[in-house]
Design a protein around this motif. Structure first.
Motif, PDB file in Angstrom:
ATOM      1  N   ILE A 123      -2.348  10.337   3.554  1.00  0.00           N
ATOM      2  CA  ILE A 123      -2.512  10.073   4.985  1.00  0.00           C
ATOM      3  C   ILE A 123      -2.876  11.360   5.724  1.00  0.00           C
ATOM      4  CG2 ILE A 123      -1.331   9.371   7.090  1.00  0.00           C
ATOM      5  CD1 ILE A 123       0.248   7.374   5.361  1.00  0.00           C
ATOM      6  N   ALA A 124      -2.149  12.446   5.459  1.00  0.00           N
ATOM      7  CA  ALA A 124      -2.419  13.713   6.148  1.00  0.00           C
ATOM      8  C   ALA A 124      -3.811  14.241   5.814  1.00  0.00           C
ATOM      9  CB  ALA A 124      -1.356  14.749   5.786  1.00  0.00           C
ATOM     10  N   GLY A 125      -4.189  14.183   4.543  1.00  0.00           N
ATOM     11  CA  GLY A 125      -5.511  14.654   4.147  1.00  0.00           C
ATOM     12  C   GLY A 125      -6.620  13.794   4.716  1.00  0.00           C
ATOM     13  N   GLY A 126      -6.460  12.483   4.611  1.00  0.00           N
ATOM     14  CA  GLY A 126      -7.475  11.577   5.142  1.00  0.00           C
ATOM     15  C   GLY A 126      -7.623  11.692   6.642  1.00  0.00           C
ATOM     16  N   PHE A 127      -6.509  11.790   7.336  1.00  0.00           N
ATOM     17  CA  PHE A 127      -6.565  11.885   8.795  1.00  0.00           C
ATOM     18  C   PHE A 127      -7.187  13.197   9.247  1.00  0.00           C
ATOM     19  CE2 PHE A 127      -4.849  13.074  12.920  1.00  0.00           C
ATOM     20  CZ  PHE A 127      -5.168  11.955  13.666  1.00  0.00           C
ATOM     21  N   SER A 128      -6.733  14.310   8.674  1.00  0.00           N
ATOM     22  CA  SER A 128      -7.235  15.606   9.134  1.00  0.00           C
ATOM     23  C   SER A 128      -8.724  15.753   8.839  1.00  0.00           C
ATOM     24  CB  SER A 128      -6.429  16.751   8.533  1.00  0.00           C
ATOM     25  OG  SER A 128      -6.498  16.709   7.125  1.00  0.00           O
ATOM     26  N   TYR A 129      -9.174  15.385   7.638  1.00  0.00           N
ATOM     27  CA  TYR A 129     -10.592  15.494   7.344  1.00  0.00           C
ATOM     28  C   TYR A 129     -11.394  14.427   8.088  1.00  0.00           C
ATOM     29  CZ  TYR A 129     -15.023  16.079   5.088  1.00  0.00           C
ATOM     30  OH  TYR A 129     -16.359  16.293   4.868  1.00  0.00           O
ATOM     31  N   GLY A 130     -10.830  13.218   8.227  1.00  0.00           N
ATOM     32  CA  GLY A 130     -11.534  12.148   8.928  1.00  0.00           C
ATOM     33  C   GLY A 130     -11.783  12.483  10.390  1.00  0.00           C
ATOM     34  N   VAL A 131     -10.800  13.026  11.068  1.00  0.00           N
ATOM     35  CA  VAL A 131     -10.976  13.409  12.468  1.00  0.00           C
ATOM     36  C   VAL A 131     -11.982  14.543  12.571  1.00  0.00           C
ATOM     37  CG1 VAL A 131      -9.820  14.468  14.449  1.00  0.00           C
ATOM     38  CG2 VAL A 131      -8.748  12.565  13.255  1.00  0.00           C
TER      39      VAL A 131
END
Length: 153
Positions: A123-131
């Motif tokens: 979740i943290a990786g996907g969110f940070s890179y996605g944003v």
């Protein structure tokens, strides 16, 4: 949940959100090398904060407590997340948006609920890179990238 505290906090955060929106109107609407102006992010955050505050105020009026119980405030978790937020803001330019956001989210997730490290990592990786990808590549904005010692610009 202390309803009177939540009500006053909601009113205070509503005022802060409105101040963000009003303050963002005075910021330049365009930035060098960016199609998204510097005023968009604080305006959206101010609107979001105001809307969440209205929701909090509504919930405090809706809740009717028959009994009052003593609340145990969790100062340790608050302190950890507060320190993580201060460090996040301090190191944002040095280590970049993706890494600092990832670390902040991991600390926050593990502070609130220990365990499930793989889910937190995803979740943290996907969110940070996605944003980052959405803001920089889709909206043509600018955020601090990866640090130079990792091959970033």
């Amino acid at each position: 949940m202390n309803t009177s505290f939540d009500r006053y906090a909601g009113i205070a955060f509503f005022a802060i959100g409105i101040a963000f929106v009003i303050g963002s109107l005075g910021i330049s609407t365009s930035a060098y090398g960016s199609n998204v102006g510097a005023n968009i992010f604080p305006m959206v955050l101010g609107l979001f904060l105001s809307l969440m505050s209205v929701r909090l105020i509504y919930e405090t009026f809706r809740k009717q407590r028959a009994e009052k119980r003593a609340e145990n405030l969790d100062y340790k978790r608050f302190g950890i997340i507060f320190i993580a937020a201060v460090l996040y803001a301090y190191f944002l330019e040095d280590i970049g948006f993706v890494i600092s956001t990832f670390l902040f989210l991991m600390i926050g997730f593990q502070t609130m609920q220990k365990g499930r490290v793989w889910v937190s990592l995803l979740i943290a990786g996907g969110f940070s890179y996605g944003v980052y990808y959405l803001y920089v590549n889709v909206l043509d904005g600018s955020l601090p990238g990866f640090p130079t010692w990792l091959g970033g610009a």
